[in-house]
Write a protein that holds these residues in place. Structure first.
Motif, short mmCIF file in Angstrom:
data_model
loop_
_atom_site.label_atom_id
_atom_site.label_comp_id
_atom_site.label_asym_id
_atom_site.label_seq_id
_atom_site.Cartn_x
_atom_site.Cartn_y
_atom_site.Cartn_z
N GLY A 281 70.79 32.23 116.67
CA GLY A 281 71.46 33.46 117.72
C GLY A 281 71.21 33.46 118.91
N ARG A 282 70.43 32.63 119.58
CA ARG A 282 70.31 32.46 120.97
C ARG A 282 70.84 30.99 121.27
N THR A 283 71.47 31.00 122.82
CA THR A 283 71.90 29.78 123.34
C THR A 283 70.69 28.96 123.73
N LEU A 284 70.94 27.69 123.64
CA LEU A 284 69.65 26.70 124.09
C LEU A 284 69.46 26.98 125.68
N ASN A 285 70.47 27.45 126.48
CA ASN A 285 70.16 27.76 127.81
C ASN A 285 69.34 29.00 128.07
N GLU B 129 69.15 16.30 128.65
CA GLU B 129 68.26 15.23 128.01
C GLU B 129 68.05 15.43 126.56
N LEU B 130 68.15 16.73 125.91
CA LEU B 130 67.99 16.73 124.38
C LEU B 130 68.62 16.08 123.54
N GLY B 131 70.00 15.57 124.08
CA GLY B 131 70.95 14.74 123.20
C GLY B 131 70.26 13.19 122.99
N SER B 132 69.55 12.54 124.08
CA SER B 132 69.07 11.54 123.90
C SER B 132 67.82 11.46 123.38
N TYR C 258 75.06 16.42 122.80
CA TYR C 258 74.21 17.85 123.15
C TYR C 258 75.16 18.85 122.76
N SER C 259 76.49 18.67 122.58
CA SER C 259 77.28 19.92 122.21
C SER C 259 76.92 20.32 120.70
N TYR C 260 76.81 19.36 119.80
CA TYR C 260 76.57 19.59 118.45
C TYR C 260 74.92 20.32 118.38
N LEU C 261 74.07 19.82 119.26
CA LEU C 261 72.74 20.43 119.39
C LEU C 261 72.79 22.07 119.67
N SER C 262 73.90 22.16 120.91
CA SER C 262 74.00 23.51 121.45
C SER C 262 74.53 24.64 120.49
N THR C 263 75.60 23.91 119.64
CA THR C 263 76.44 24.91 118.69
C THR C 263 75.37 25.09 117.54
N THR C 264 74.78 24.24 117.17
CA THR C 264 73.59 24.46 115.71
C THR C 264 72.78 25.29 116.14
N PHE C 265 72.14 25.05 117.43
CA PHE C 265 70.94 26.13 117.90
C PHE C 265 71.53 27.60 118.07
N HIS C 266 72.62 27.57 118.40
CA HIS C 266 73.20 29.04 118.65
C HIS C 266 73.48 29.56 117.22
N SER C 267 74.21 29.13 116.35
CA SER C 267 74.55 29.34 115.12
C SER C 267 73.12 29.80 114.06
N ASP D 291 62.68 24.97 101.02
CA ASP D 291 63.84 25.61 101.23
C ASP D 291 64.26 25.68 102.66
N VAL D 292 63.60 25.19 103.74
CA VAL D 292 63.89 25.04 105.12
C VAL D 292 65.31 23.87 105.31
N SER D 293 66.34 24.70 105.96
CA SER D 293 67.37 23.79 105.99
C SER D 293 67.03 22.82 107.05
N SER D 294 68.07 21.71 106.95
CA SER D 294 67.90 20.68 108.03
C SER D 294 68.01 21.12 109.32
N ASP D 295 69.22 22.34 109.58
CA ASP D 295 69.43 22.83 110.72
C ASP D 295 68.21 23.65 111.29
N GLU D 296 67.37 24.20 110.59
CA GLU D 296 66.27 25.16 110.87
C GLU D 296 65.24 23.90 111.41
N GLN D 297 65.21 22.97 110.55
CA GLN D 297 63.90 22.05 111.10
C GLN D 297 64.45 21.29 112.41
N LEU D 298 65.62 21.03 112.77
CA LEU D 298 66.28 20.68 113.93
C LEU D 298 66.04 21.50 115.01
#
Length: 296
Positions: A226-230, A205-208, A214-223, A178-185
């Protein structure tokens, strides 16, 4: 650490690790806690560690997550972890410990795979063979002779192979449907930051690393979190800096360089924003507090 009943420590930390074949030994030993034993939060440097509970019960705290442990449990810690062991006052812990790493490319790849797939909640496993091997190693270290280096090389290599095999299987078995792919990422991203806090030069460097924009990673992490990657990256670096200041071995400028801050000023400003005092003031206050706690 205070009021331990029994403590045996073969310590090769601070750049003095011993090579036994493919395995580098950082620390090994045995601790029998008293009801009032306090280990204290400490930072794992460039080593993995097993905490092997031989009796009693308590908890292991890693990066603020607490997991109960009891006789027979083995807890696996990663490089870069904030780590503490808390004993039960009623049934105090007894445990062996083994801290290690390797320069062997195949073993390093195996351990990196374990780090990338194993969540904090699934780092406890059981293997009587590993407990027996580490106990044998401690006995061998206590009475070394001309055969000990070869004996220990075999013991440590066998132990590491058992760890890798056990935890690869454990990660697969423990993976929740039941863990979503976004949560695993997001877990994989956080785990990468936690275990590469010294070597990362920036979030780009997370993108590579993960083969995502990287924009996708940042948006997915925040959504998802609830925290930003930075914010997460900055917080982890500052927590590491705080513990390094507590250790007192490095200057503020050395810590700023070690954690890849752009300058000492940038490090000091960020540290004061999070903890309310400059690095120098924090280090001084911690040293004075530690001195007051020492028995006369």
């Amino acid at each position: 650490m205070t009021e331990r009943n029994y403590f045996l420590d073969f310590n090769y930390l601070s750049g003095n690790e011993r090579a036994f074949g493919l395995v580098k030994l950082y620390q090994a030993g045995r601790l029998f806690c008293s009801p009032s034993t306090i280990i204290g939060t400490h930072l794992h440097g460039d080593c993995f560690e097993l905490t092997i509970v031989t009796d009693g019960e308590g908890a292991v705290v890693t990066n603020d997550q607490r997991l109960s442990v009891r006789k027979g449990d083995i807890y696996f810690s990663f490089p870069g972890d904030f780590h503490d062991v808390v004993t039960s006052k009623v049934n105090p812990l007894k445990y062996d410990f083994f801290a290690f790493n390797t320069d062997d490319p195949e073993l390093k790849a195996d351990l990196a795979e374990v780090m990338s797939t194993l969540s904090l909640g699934t780092r406890i496993f059981r293997d009587d063979r590993i407990a027996s091997l580490v106990s044998q190693a401690i006995a061998e270290l206590s009475a070394e002779d001309e055969y000990s280096e070869r004996v220990l090389s075999c013991i440590f290599l066998q132990t590491v192979y058992y760890i890798v095999r056990d935890l690869k299987r454990h990660a697969v078995a423990a993976r929740a449907d039941d863990v979503s792919s976004d949560e695993q990422l997001c877990y994989r991203v956080m785990n990468y930051i936690d275990t590469h806090v010294y070597s990362m030069t920036g979030l780009s460097e997370l993108g590579s690393v993960f083969s995502y924009n990287y924009s996708y990673l940042s948006t997915t992490f925040h959504s998802t979190t609830g925290r930003t990657l930075n914010d997460y990256y900055r917080s982890r670096k500052l927590e590491v800096a705080r513990l390094l200041l507590q250790e007192g071995k490095l200057s503020s400028s050395q810590i700023a360089e070690k954690l890849n801050f752009s300058s000492l000023y940038a490090f000091s400003k960020s540290f004061k924003s999070k903890f309310g005092s400059s690095p120098q003031a924090y280090k001084r206050a911690h040293r004075e507090q530690s001195q007051r706690r020492k028995p006369e």
